[in-house]
Design a protein around this motif. Structure first.
Motif, PDB file in Angstrom:
ATOM      1  N   PRO A 141     154.152  36.839  31.278  1.00  0.00           N
ATOM      2  CA  PRO A 141     153.716  37.320  32.436  1.00  0.00           C
ATOM      3  C   PRO A 141     152.717  36.379  33.645  1.00  0.00           C
ATOM      4  O   PRO A 141     152.424  35.288  33.048  1.00  0.00           O
ATOM      5  N   GLY A 142     153.003  36.865  34.908  1.00  0.00           N
ATOM      6  CA  GLY A 142     152.288  35.909  35.823  1.00  0.00           C
ATOM      7  C   GLY A 142     150.562  36.135  35.680  1.00  0.00           C
ATOM      8  O   GLY A 142     150.335  37.279  34.840  1.00  0.00           O
TER       9      GLY A 142
ATOM     10  N   ALA B  76     153.517  42.189  39.098  1.00  0.00           N
ATOM     11  CA  ALA B  76     152.812  42.623  39.836  1.00  0.00           C
ATOM     12  C   ALA B  76     152.405  41.988  41.207  1.00  0.00           C
ATOM     13  O   ALA B  76     151.932  42.529  42.178  1.00  0.00           O
ATOM     14  N   ARG B  77     152.854  40.694  41.351  1.00  0.00           N
ATOM     15  CA  ARG B  77     152.570  40.072  42.520  1.00  0.00           C
ATOM     16  C   ARG B  77     153.562  40.537  43.639  1.00  0.00           C
ATOM     17  O   ARG B  77     154.686  40.969  43.429  1.00  0.00           O
TER      18      ARG B  77
ATOM     19  N   ASN C  27     157.091  39.582  44.220  1.00  0.00           N
ATOM     20  CA  ASN C  27     158.216  39.740  43.386  1.00  0.00           C
ATOM     21  C   ASN C  27     159.156  40.717  43.797  1.00  0.00           C
ATOM     22  O   ASN C  27     158.731  41.859  44.102  1.00  0.00           O
ATOM     23  N   ARG C  28     160.467  40.497  43.318  1.00  0.00           N
ATOM     24  CA  ARG C  28     161.574  41.349  44.000  1.00  0.00           C
ATOM     25  C   ARG C  28     161.884  42.297  42.838  1.00  0.00           C
ATOM     26  O   ARG C  28     162.884  42.920  43.075  1.00  0.00           O
ATOM     27  N   PHE C  29     161.471  42.330  41.584  1.00  0.00           N
ATOM     28  CA  PHE C  29     161.781  43.108  40.349  1.00  0.00           C
ATOM     29  C   PHE C  29     161.966  44.726  41.061  1.00  0.00           C
ATOM     30  O   PHE C  29     162.844  45.455  40.919  1.00  0.00           O
ATOM     31  N   TRP C  30     160.794  45.351  41.465  1.00  0.00           N
ATOM     32  CA  TRP C  30     160.731  46.553  41.712  1.00  0.00           C
ATOM     33  C   TRP C  30     161.455  46.861  42.739  1.00  0.00           C
ATOM     34  O   TRP C  30     162.487  48.188  42.824  1.00  0.00           O
TER      35      TRP C  30
END
Length: 164
Positions: A19-20, A31-32, A35-38
């Protein structure tokens, strides 16, 4: 500590490195804002719409879950030790064995190489199993991983999705 997002009969267990600080503070994975995950998850077709980190609880309804190799939060994954990654890999293998997802998708090739002693691993499907599950290594979606764009990350997630 950031809780895993899990459910029964997972198709894919996504696994971040660790986790960040923002994820740890909010209790939300990836959550940042940079971040390109979502966005990549949606663009690849895994979710019918773009989910916000606050909606991570919806993932199991799509057959998806999230965990991390190392539970300790840090500003950068580079702060983790080789020992932490190796211990995290062993713990992850046990977790995967218990959960039985179809695929373990590790988001970060360098961390995967260290955690599982696979120094030549590349992005994409792997030959070995972890905890009985197929393994697919994906690019780290962090904004710090600038040589991977949102489009190329989404394309790799799309390759994974097509393999299910």
């Amino acid at each position: 500590m950031l809780n895993d997002v899990l459910g029964p009969s997972l198709d894919v267990l996504f696994c971040g490195i660790n986790p960040g600080l923002m994820s740890e503070a909010t209790g939300r994975h990836f959550a940042r804002p940079g971040n390109r995950f979502w966005p990549a998850l949606h663009l690849s077709g895994f979710t019918p719409r773009l989910l916000a980190p606050a909606e991570q609880h919806l993932l199991p309804s799509y057959g998806l879950g999230i965990t991390n190799i190392v539970p300790r939060a840090s500003a950068k994954a580079a702060e983790l030790t080789r020992e932490e990654l190796a211990a995290g890999g062993a713990a992850l293998a046990a977790k995967v064995s218990e959960l039985s997802p179809k695929v373990l998708a590790v988001l970060g090739v360098s961390a995967y190489r260290t955690a599982f002693a696979r120094p030549k691993a590349r992005i994409g499907p792997q030959d070995e199993l972890v905890g009985g599950a197929r393994v697919w290594v994906l690019p780290n979606p962090s904004g710090l991983n600038a040589h991977w764009t949102l489009a190329t990350i989404a394309a790799e997630l799309g390759r994974l999705r097509a393999s299910l």
